[in-house]
Design an enzyme around this catalytic site. Structure first.
Site, PDB file in Angstrom:
ATOM      1  N   ARG A 175       0.949  -1.177   0.140  1.00 11.05           N
ATOM      2  CA  ARG A 175       0.091  -0.069  -0.021  1.00 11.05           C
ATOM      3  C   ARG A 175       0.776   1.311   0.183  1.00 11.05           C
ATOM      4  O   ARG A 175       1.756   1.421   0.815  1.00 11.05           O
ATOM      5  CB  ARG A 175      -0.955   0.043   1.291  1.00 11.05           C
ATOM      6  CG  ARG A 175      -1.833  -1.140   1.178  1.00 11.05           C
ATOM      7  CD  ARG A 175      -2.926  -1.266   2.096  1.00 11.05           C
ATOM      8  NE  ARG A 175      -4.009  -2.526   1.830  1.00 11.05           N
ATOM      9  CZ  ARG A 175      -5.078  -2.702   2.182  1.00 11.05           C
ATOM     10  NH1 ARG A 175      -5.640  -1.754   3.262  1.00 11.05           N
ATOM     11  NH2 ARG A 175      -5.809  -3.679   1.948  1.00 11.05           N
ATOM     12  N   GLU A 181       0.132   4.168   0.817  1.00  8.05           N
ATOM     13  CA  GLU A 181      -0.228   5.311   1.669  1.00  8.05           C
ATOM     14  C   GLU A 181       1.082   6.032   2.285  1.00  8.05           C
ATOM     15  O   GLU A 181       1.828   5.107   2.812  1.00  8.05           O
ATOM     16  CB  GLU A 181      -1.083   4.862   2.436  1.00  8.05           C
ATOM     17  CG  GLU A 181      -2.552   4.246   1.816  1.00  8.05           C
ATOM     18  CD  GLU A 181      -3.270   3.180   2.460  1.00  8.05           C
ATOM     19  OE1 GLU A 181      -2.774   2.726   3.607  1.00  8.05           O
ATOM     20  OE2 GLU A 181      -4.332   2.989   2.183  1.00  8.05           O
ATOM     21  N   SER A 236     -10.749  -6.748   8.764  1.00  6.25           N
ATOM     22  CA  SER A 236     -12.228  -6.127   8.056  1.00  6.25           C
ATOM     23  C   SER A 236     -12.731  -7.252   7.191  1.00  6.25           C
ATOM     24  O   SER A 236     -11.836  -8.144   6.855  1.00  6.25           O
ATOM     25  CB  SER A 236     -11.892  -5.298   7.162  1.00  6.25           C
ATOM     26  OG  SER A 236     -11.822  -3.873   7.870  1.00  6.25           O
TER      27      SER A 236
END
Ligand code: ATP
Ligand code: MG
Length: 416
Positions: free
Chosen positions: A196, A198, A342
């Site tokens: 990722r 980010e 999640s």
């Protein structure tokens, strides 16, 4: 008897040399005792041995050990296998503190301490226990591509790379692929890296992290997959408690048995609880770090370290999650105030899925390869992903996620 290891410290006292080593694969320090009177040749070698050397020792454990730090080993023979070219950059007796950055930079050297070895043995055990559990439950381990032609979830947080003149992306997660597999298999899991891009500066995000990802077909609802998740997490925690007693003691932590069943809180209820704590968030907003922590405190008082948050507003969740009355069939699992997983039920109906993609402002054309798999008898399905590093952090009360992975990747760290 033979021991192999590296010299962490060395002391000379009269005609005796004491060498502290942590033998390969062991968690117990050993103090190698070399006496001039008894083994003059070994003593000569021992006197000259440098800190950090890899050595081979032959000898015996005396019946009574007087050493406080490590078990004594009486050496008859000593051979230096490899001599360091430079002084060690870290003090492996851990008597002087090691700066966090230094510790990460010299991770491989720190594996010559029982503390660091214990941590990574536990990490390995978490994965081993997870595999054993999922295999027993009939899940098939799969491997999906990490070089992809489309950004996994359409987000902007993917790493790009040049792929024979085209743009490719590193997989953010195996989400789309594990769902596509549901047309051919019904129970799969993958232990996989997430990439990722980010730009995080937190103690809970990495740019390369690992997850245990699972997907199940022919489900009745999301409770089916939540049950497997709950069982797996409990199994890992109990397994580590049982199989890693020595490692846990070295790390000086206490791992609590989870209270079951885990609490299940609806998103709306969570907003109410937070409100009572003086934290107000707009309906429809996702929970941030502060909110997760505050909820963690409340749940701790209720006796829960682990609890599900369910029925998030659909707008906080990705397009592949199934809608339900403006909400979604989704959940997070939090452990002591941090999201560790999640999951949810996925939208398996072709037309609905296309609508969802459009509603998120994405173009169904970009997902053709994925949507194709939904044309041929896709059953209802759902799944989740647990972050391995986050699970370790919370289980072992570690503050910074970087500690739980050998060579962390974050904005600053690309080497080693
Ligand atoms: P967060 O909101 O905390 O950034 P997320 O919701 O974006 O996480 P998911 O896409 O739900 O993460 O990924 C599933 C799980 O993988 C997370 O619950 C977490 O345990 C782990 N995970 C995801 N991204 C990261 C990351 N950047 N660093 C460490 N673990 C991660
Ligand atoms: Mg999440």
């Amino acid at each position: 008897m033979k021991l192999r290891g590296w010299v962490n410290s060395k002391r000379e006292l009269g005609g005796i040399v004491f060498i502290e080593i942590l033998p390969e694969n062991s968690l117990g320090l050993v103090t190698v005792v070399v006496k001039k009177k008894e083994s003059p040749q070994a003593w000569e070698v021992a006197k000259g041995v440098k800190l950090g050397s890899a050595i081979l020792v032959e000898g015996t454990y005396p019946p009574i050990s007087l050493s406080k730090r490590g078990r004594e080993f009486k050496a008859d023979k000593l051979e230096v296998i490899s001599t360091p070219r430079a002084p060690l950059p870290v003090d492996l007796t851990l008597k002087t503190g090691i700066h966090f950055d230094t510790r990460l930079r010299y991770r491989y050297l720190l594996l010559r301490t029982k503390e660091e070895r214990a941590l990574f043995k536990i990490r390995a055990n978490v994965l081993k226990i997870a595999r054993e559990f999922l295999e027993k439950k009939g899940f098939l381990e799969v491997n999906t591509p990490k070089i992809c032609g489309a950004g996994a979830e359409g987000g902007a947080t993917v790493f790009e790379l040049e792929y024979f003149g085209r743009t490719a992306y590193l997989a953010q997660s195996p989400q789309l692929y594990k769902q596509m597999l549901m047309t051919g298999l019904t129970k799969v899991y993958e232990i996989t890296p997430y990439f990722r891009a980010e730009k995080h500066h937190t103690t809970r995000h990495l740019n390369e992290s690992w997850a245990i990802d699972l997907e199940m077909g022919f489900i009745k609802g999301m409770e089916d997959v939540m049950e497997v998740l709950e069982e797996l997490v409990c199994h890992i925690i109990e397994g580590v408690r049982k199989e890693c007693e020595e490692e846990i003691e070295i790390l000086g932590v206490e791992i609590d048995s989870p209270r079951r069943p885990f609490a299940r809180l609806k998103y709306d209820k969570v907003l109410e609880i937070l409100n009572e704590e003086g934290i107000h968030i707009e309906w429809g907003e996702d929970l941030g770090d502060a909110e997760e922590r505050a909820l963690g405190k409340v749940m701790k008082n209720e006796g829960y370290n682990l609890y599900f948050i369910t029925h998030y507003p659909w707008k906080t969740k990705p397009f592949y999650i199934m809608k339900e009355d403006g909400l979604s069939r989704s959940f997070d699992l939090d452990y002591k105030g941090l999201e560790i997983s999640s999951g949810g039920q996925r939208e398996h109906r072709y037309e609905e899925l296309i609508k969802n993609i459009r509603e998120k402002g994405l173009n169904p054309k970009d997902f053709e390869f994925y949507l194709e798999a939904f044309k041929y008898g896709m059953p209802p399905h759902g799944g989740w992903a647990v972050g391995v590093e986050r699970l370790l952090m919370k289980m072992l009360n570690i503050d910074n996620i970087r500690e739980t992975i050998l060579f962390p990747r974050d904005i600053q760290r690309l080497i080693p």
